[in-house]
Design a protein around this motif. Structure first.
Motif, PDB file in Angstrom:
ATOM      1  N   GLY A 103       8.253  -7.699 -30.154  1.00 13.30           N
ATOM      2  CA  GLY A 103       9.149  -8.194 -30.621  1.00 13.30           C
ATOM      3  C   GLY A 103       8.659  -9.608 -32.240  1.00 13.30           C
ATOM      4  N   ILE A 104       7.439  -8.173 -32.386  1.00  9.53           N
ATOM      5  CA  ILE A 104       6.671  -9.088 -33.821  1.00  9.53           C
ATOM      6  C   ILE A 104       7.499  -7.914 -35.636  1.00  9.53           C
ATOM      7  CG2 ILE A 104       4.392 -10.079 -32.602  1.00  9.53           C
ATOM      8  CD1 ILE A 104       3.095  -7.791 -33.879  1.00  9.53           C
ATOM      9  N   THR A 105       7.744  -8.366 -36.337  1.00  7.48           N
ATOM     10  CA  THR A 105       7.836  -7.771 -37.285  1.00  7.48           C
ATOM     11  C   THR A 105       6.811  -7.402 -38.348  1.00  7.48           C
ATOM     12  OG1 THR A 105       9.347 -10.312 -37.682  1.00  7.48           O
ATOM     13  CG2 THR A 105       8.806  -8.672 -39.571  1.00  7.48           C
ATOM     14  N   VAL A 106       7.290  -6.463 -38.764  1.00  5.60           N
ATOM     15  CA  VAL A 106       6.038  -5.580 -39.281  1.00  5.60           C
ATOM     16  C   VAL A 106       5.918  -5.653 -40.820  1.00  5.60           C
ATOM     17  CG1 VAL A 106       4.327  -3.896 -39.506  1.00  5.60           C
ATOM     18  CG2 VAL A 106       5.094  -4.893 -37.389  1.00  5.60           C
ATOM     19  N   PRO A 166       0.818 -12.670 -34.478  1.00  7.39           N
ATOM     20  CA  PRO A 166       1.477 -13.296 -35.344  1.00  7.39           C
ATOM     21  C   PRO A 166       3.214 -12.766 -34.916  1.00  7.39           C
ATOM     22  CG  PRO A 166       0.732 -10.300 -34.977  1.00  7.39           C
ATOM     23  CD  PRO A 166       0.305 -11.402 -33.471  1.00  7.39           C
ATOM     24  N   LYS A 167       3.416 -13.499 -35.993  1.00  9.42           N
ATOM     25  CA  LYS A 167       5.050 -13.271 -35.842  1.00  9.42           C
ATOM     26  C   LYS A 167       5.744 -12.654 -36.580  1.00  9.42           C
ATOM     27  CE  LYS A 167       5.954 -18.351 -34.578  1.00  9.42           C
ATOM     28  NZ  LYS A 167       6.741 -19.817 -35.750  1.00  9.42           N
ATOM     29  N   VAL A 168       4.468 -12.186 -38.085  1.00  8.98           N
ATOM     30  CA  VAL A 168       4.679 -11.449 -39.154  1.00  8.98           C
ATOM     31  C   VAL A 168       3.446 -10.713 -38.559  1.00  8.98           C
ATOM     32  CG1 VAL A 168       5.069 -11.204 -41.476  1.00  8.98           C
ATOM     33  CG2 VAL A 168       7.237 -12.513 -39.969  1.00  8.98           C
ATOM     34  N   SER A 197       0.069   3.100 -31.982  1.00 11.82           N
ATOM     35  CA  SER A 197       0.445   1.301 -31.868  1.00 11.82           C
ATOM     36  C   SER A 197       1.395   0.935 -32.436  1.00 11.82           C
ATOM     37  CB  SER A 197      -1.346   1.045 -31.473  1.00 11.82           C
ATOM     38  OG  SER A 197      -1.908   2.537 -32.120  1.00 11.82           O
ATOM     39  N   LEU A 198       1.721   0.943 -33.238  1.00 10.74           N
ATOM     40  CA  LEU A 198       2.454  -0.054 -33.937  1.00 10.74           C
ATOM     41  C   LEU A 198       3.836   0.366 -33.222  1.00 10.74           C
ATOM     42  CD1 LEU A 198       2.293   0.599 -37.936  1.00 10.74           C
ATOM     43  CD2 LEU A 198       1.324  -1.398 -36.196  1.00 10.74           C
ATOM     44  N   LYS A 199       4.172   1.582 -32.744  1.00  6.36           N
ATOM     45  CA  LYS A 199       5.501   1.766 -32.358  1.00  6.36           C
ATOM     46  C   LYS A 199       5.439   0.562 -31.038  1.00  6.36           C
ATOM     47  CE  LYS A 199       6.550   6.203 -33.181  1.00  6.36           C
ATOM     48  NZ  LYS A 199       6.355   7.335 -32.966  1.00  6.36           N
ATOM     49  N   LYS A 200       4.324   0.850 -30.319  1.00  4.01           N
ATOM     50  CA  LYS A 200       4.485  -0.315 -29.181  1.00  4.01           C
ATOM     51  C   LYS A 200       4.439  -1.811 -29.865  1.00  4.01           C
ATOM     52  CE  LYS A 200       1.020   2.672 -26.526  1.00  4.01           C
ATOM     53  NZ  LYS A 200      -0.608   2.610 -26.602  1.00  4.01           N
ATOM     54  N   LEU A 201       3.616  -2.543 -30.334  1.00  2.00           N
ATOM     55  CA  LEU A 201       3.627  -3.550 -31.144  1.00  2.00           C
ATOM     56  C   LEU A 201       5.021  -4.174 -31.057  1.00  2.00           C
ATOM     57  CD1 LEU A 201       1.245  -4.234 -33.236  1.00  2.00           C
ATOM     58  CD2 LEU A 201       1.259  -5.123 -31.647  1.00  2.00           C
ATOM     59  N   ARG A 202       5.402  -3.518 -32.210  1.00  2.00           N
ATOM     60  CA  ARG A 202       7.383  -3.703 -32.553  1.00  2.00           C
ATOM     61  C   ARG A 202       7.863  -3.862 -31.055  1.00  2.00           C
ATOM     62  NH1 ARG A 202      11.163  -0.383 -35.336  1.00  2.00           N
ATOM     63  NH2 ARG A 202      12.647  -2.124 -35.231  1.00  2.00           N
ATOM     64  N   SER A 213      11.383 -10.138 -55.264  1.00  2.00           N
ATOM     65  CA  SER A 213      12.008 -10.222 -54.130  1.00  2.00           C
ATOM     66  C   SER A 213      12.533  -9.676 -52.754  1.00  2.00           C
ATOM     67  CB  SER A 213      13.437 -10.953 -55.073  1.00  2.00           C
ATOM     68  OG  SER A 213      13.794 -11.782 -55.949  1.00  2.00           O
ATOM     69  N   ILE A 214      11.801  -9.452 -51.773  1.00  3.36           N
ATOM     70  CA  ILE A 214      12.290  -9.340 -50.731  1.00  3.36           C
ATOM     71  C   ILE A 214      12.349  -9.551 -49.086  1.00  3.36           C
ATOM     72  CG2 ILE A 214      10.315  -7.791 -51.755  1.00  3.36           C
ATOM     73  CD1 ILE A 214       8.472  -8.610 -49.248  1.00  3.36           C
ATOM     74  N   SER A 215      13.179  -8.927 -48.190  1.00  3.38           N
ATOM     75  CA  SER A 215      13.437 -10.273 -47.417  1.00  3.38           C
ATOM     76  C   SER A 215      13.378  -9.624 -46.154  1.00  3.38           C
ATOM     77  CB  SER A 215      15.080 -10.024 -47.470  1.00  3.38           C
ATOM     78  OG  SER A 215      15.234 -10.659 -45.982  1.00  3.38           O
ATOM     79  N   LEU A 216      12.495  -9.797 -45.010  1.00 10.65           N
ATOM     80  CA  LEU A 216      12.126  -9.058 -43.906  1.00 10.65           C
ATOM     81  C   LEU A 216      13.043  -9.765 -42.321  1.00 10.65           C
ATOM     82  CD1 LEU A 216       7.814  -9.063 -43.439  1.00 10.65           C
ATOM     83  CD2 LEU A 216       9.315  -7.643 -44.993  1.00 10.65           C
ATOM     84  N   GLN A 217      13.650  -8.867 -41.550  1.00 10.61           N
ATOM     85  CA  GLN A 217      14.631  -9.076 -41.028  1.00 10.61           C
ATOM     86  C   GLN A 217      13.921  -9.247 -39.336  1.00 10.61           C
ATOM     87  OE1 GLN A 217      17.586 -10.004 -41.049  1.00 10.61           O
ATOM     88  NE2 GLN A 217      16.809  -9.587 -42.683  1.00 10.61           N
ATOM     89  N   LYS A 218      13.623 -10.877 -39.038  1.00 12.39           N
ATOM     90  CA  LYS A 218      12.953 -11.273 -37.538  1.00 12.39           C
ATOM     91  C   LYS A 218      12.935  -9.363 -36.513  1.00 12.39           C
ATOM     92  CE  LYS A 218      11.910 -14.257 -34.408  1.00 12.39           C
ATOM     93  NZ  LYS A 218      12.417 -15.265 -34.162  1.00 12.39           N
ATOM     94  N   GLY A 219      12.399  -8.855 -36.143  1.00 13.24           N
ATOM     95  CA  GLY A 219      11.839  -7.882 -35.512  1.00 13.24           C
ATOM     96  C   GLY A 219      11.811  -6.560 -35.893  1.00 13.24           C
ATOM     97  N   SER A 220      11.657  -6.505 -37.633  1.00 14.20           N
ATOM     98  CA  SER A 220      12.119  -4.999 -37.767  1.00 14.20           C
ATOM     99  C   SER A 220      10.589  -4.873 -38.020  1.00 14.20           C
ATOM    100  CB  SER A 220      12.643  -5.247 -38.903  1.00 14.20           C
ATOM    101  OG  SER A 220      12.347  -5.282 -40.181  1.00 14.20           O
ATOM    102  N   MET A 221      10.614  -3.114 -38.744  1.00 12.03           N
ATOM    103  CA  MET A 221       9.513  -2.927 -39.159  1.00 12.03           C
ATOM    104  C   MET A 221      10.036  -2.428 -40.835  1.00 12.03           C
ATOM    105  SD  MET A 221       7.398  -0.427 -36.624  1.00 12.03           S
ATOM    106  CE  MET A 221       5.843  -0.175 -37.883  1.00 12.03           C
ATOM    107  N   THR A 222       9.049  -2.933 -41.543  1.00 12.35           N
ATOM    108  CA  THR A 222       9.344  -2.689 -42.997  1.00 12.35           C
ATOM    109  C   THR A 222       8.337  -1.974 -43.696  1.00 12.35           C
ATOM    110  OG1 THR A 222      11.074  -4.696 -43.327  1.00 12.35           O
ATOM    111  CG2 THR A 222      10.269  -3.494 -45.465  1.00 12.35           C
TER     112      THR A 222
END
Ligand SMILES: Nc1ncnc2c1ncn2[C@@H]1O[C@H](COP(=O)(O)OP(=O)(O)O)[C@@H](O)[C@H]1O
Ligand SMILES: [Mg+2]
Lengths: 286, 236
Positions: B186-189, B155-157, B178-183, B23-32
């Motif tokens: 507004g996408i969720t990673v 992508p949204k996620v 680049s990942l930091k730029k991506l966030r 069970s996991i859950s990703l918050q919108k716009g977050s990086m997990t």
């Protein structure tokens, strides 16, 4: 003697282009989805009957009938894919072999019942043209030109259109295609449709100068296999060259021995290539 | 708000069960980040979320809707995108063709030019090589292309499996930048990463997967200071 040789060679070469697109149909399906389509020959024969009945029955000019035959072939191929091939596409290759073989048996069985095995002939005579001392039959010349057009069209389609790109992507890596959003089952169906279209069109063209029955496809299926191996399975451009080589053989054989030897020579060539260059003379799908 | 939620997902290969109720859950716009030892089941989990592996039981909710019966391409069309382990590029196609393939979902087609500009900006190397066959590039360049292809899908996620595997350290830094730029877009990673320290440093939340179960979870900072994590994954 020399004239006869040149004429026979030209006839063979022109025919070779048509064999080339027949082989392309077989090799496209193999290259994209690793399916050996054993219904290839009967689909070629259906292409012959399609042009025949559209012309003799409905009075549609054979070359327009050919366009309709192409469309019918595409649709029929897509239907065959979803009915017979899709459910076994992930199974071992023997399953797809059996699936297409049973399609073949059904077409031949029903075809023989409906059409009988009395030879048909499309009464199309466009005369011939004279180049110096050689005479070229128009129907063969036109068939060769149409074949080249179809081959170029296929190449451009695969290279520059979105569905063409999808086909190449699925060939390259089906999982990867799925995860970027490509409906891979539909792409495989389209590919089977295109392979069938090529078979049907080549059949239709052959029927404009050779008599045929529902069983005639077998000969051309054999040729397609030889060409496929010559040109490299999964390599459409190789198919065209392979077709030309086979056409040449067919042009030369009658000069030296009875034409009944042609299939024997083709088979010898087939085995030789498999022994010497199993990926084909022009390289396979890498 | 959670954009992707898994409830008690199980899966495996053939008879062998690998995931035991995740069970996991990703918050919108977050990086997990999702970390864990080799063979813990991280790749299997991402493949199950994407639909390449069937979920045996449980629920996968994307934007509140259960997607666990959908084909991978349908999930991609909705904005769930995977940068797979081992890159899985179209090796016989050019760099640019790979990028265009990334933009196959309808919702991504309108953004093609903007996204192309974005990824060429992020990875100028890809622009230089855009007519080269993907299979002939170096490992680092292929990894950039794999990430870039994912971005092309709008992508949204975005799920990335082993971002830094086999890459030179400076390239790893560049990819994380680049990942930091991506966030910011507004996408969720969801990030699976061998380099646990770095992964925990750039993400907000983290899950630790062990033998197909979530063993530890929490804000990345908290997880980074967990003694067990320190010992097992950070070598401290
Ligand atoms: N295709 C497969 N068939 C059978 N078992 C597999 C397959 N892929 C992975 N596994 C097994 O599943 C387990 C989890 O693997 P994986 O999800 O790749 O772990 P991770 O990505 O965390 O390293 C491993 O024990 C691995 O051997
Ligand atoms: Mg893995």
């Amino acid at each position: 003697m020399m004239d006869a040789l040149i004429r026979s060679l030209i006839d063979g070469l022109l025919l070779g282009f048509v064999y080339g697109i027949a082989a392309m149909g077989l090799t496209l399906i193999w290259g994209v989805m690793n399916v050996i389509n054993l219904s290839h020959g009967s689909l070629i024969a259906l292409g012959m009957f399609s042009v025949y009945y559209l012309f003799v029955g409905l009075g549609i000019h054979p070359y327009i009938a050919l366009v309709l035959t192409a469309v019918l072939g595409l649709i029929f191929g897509i239907i065959i894919y979803f009915i017979a091939v899709h459910r076994v596409i992930n199974a071992p290759e023997l399953s797809t072999l059996l699936a297409t073989y049973s399609v073949n048996m059904m077409i031949l069985g029903i075809g023989t019942a409906i059409f009988t095995t009395t030879p048909r002939n499309i009464p199309l005579d466009l005369g011939s043209i004279q180049f110096g001392d050689t005479v070229i039959t128009m129907t063969r010349l036109i068939a060769a030109i149409i074949s080249v057009g179809v081959a170029v069209g296929l190449f451009l389609f695969l290279k520059y259109t979105r569905p063409g790109r999808y086909i190449r992507a699925v060939t390259d890596n089906r999982d990867a295609a799925e995860i970027v959003g490509v409906p891979s089952a539909q792409v495989l169906a389209l590919t089977f449709g295109l392979g069938t279209l090529l078979a049907a069109v080549s059949g239709g063209l052959i029927a404009t100068f050779f008599p045929f029955t529902i069983l005639s496809g077998e000969t051309y299926e054999l040729k397609s296999f030889v060409i496929g191996v010559l040109g490299g399975l999964g390599n459409p451009v190789g198919s065209l060259f392979g077709g030309l080589i086979l056409g040449l053989i067919e042009g030369l054989v009658p000069m030296a021995m009875p034409t009944t030897w042609t299939p024997v020579l083709e088979f010898v060539l087939f085995v030789l290539i498999l022994l010497v260059a199993p990926n084909g003379l022009f390289g396979g799908e890498e | 708000m959670a954009i992707l939620e898994l409830h008690d997902v199980t899966s495996g290969y053939g008879e062998v069960q690998i995931l035991w109720g995740v069970s996991i859950s990703l918050q919108k716009g977050s990086m997990t980040s999702l970390v864990g030892a080799n063979g813990a089941g991280k790749t299997t989990l991402l493949r199950t979320i994407m639909g390449l592996n069937k979920a045996w039981s449980g629920q996968i909710l994307f934007e509140g809707k259960d997607i666990h019966r959908l084909a991978p391409h349908t999930r991609a069309a909705r904005g769930l995108v995977l940068v797979p382990e081992g890159r899985q590029l179209f090796t016989h196609m050019t760099v640019e063709e790979n990028l265009l393939m990334g933009a196959s979902p309808k919702r991504a087609r309108a953004d093609i030019n903007r996204n192309l500009e974005l990824v060429y900006d992020m990875f100028p190397r890809l622009k230089d090589r855009r007519n080269q066959k993907a299979g002939t590039m170096s490992g680092g360049e292929q990894q950039m292309l794999a990430v870039a292809r994912g971005i092309m899908a709008s992508p949204k996620v975005l799920m990335i499996d082993e971002l830094s595997l086999g890459l030179a350290p400076f390239l790893v830094l560049q990819l994380f930048e680049s990942l930091k730029k991506l966030r910011e877009t507004g996408i969720t990673v969801l990030l699976v990463e061998q380099n646990v320290q770095m992964a925990l440093a750039v993400t907000d939340y983290a899950y630790v997967l062990a033998e197909g179960k979530i063993e530890i979870e929490g804000p990345s900072k908290v997880v980074a200071s967990n003694p067990e994590v320190k010992k097992a994954y950070l070598g401290l």
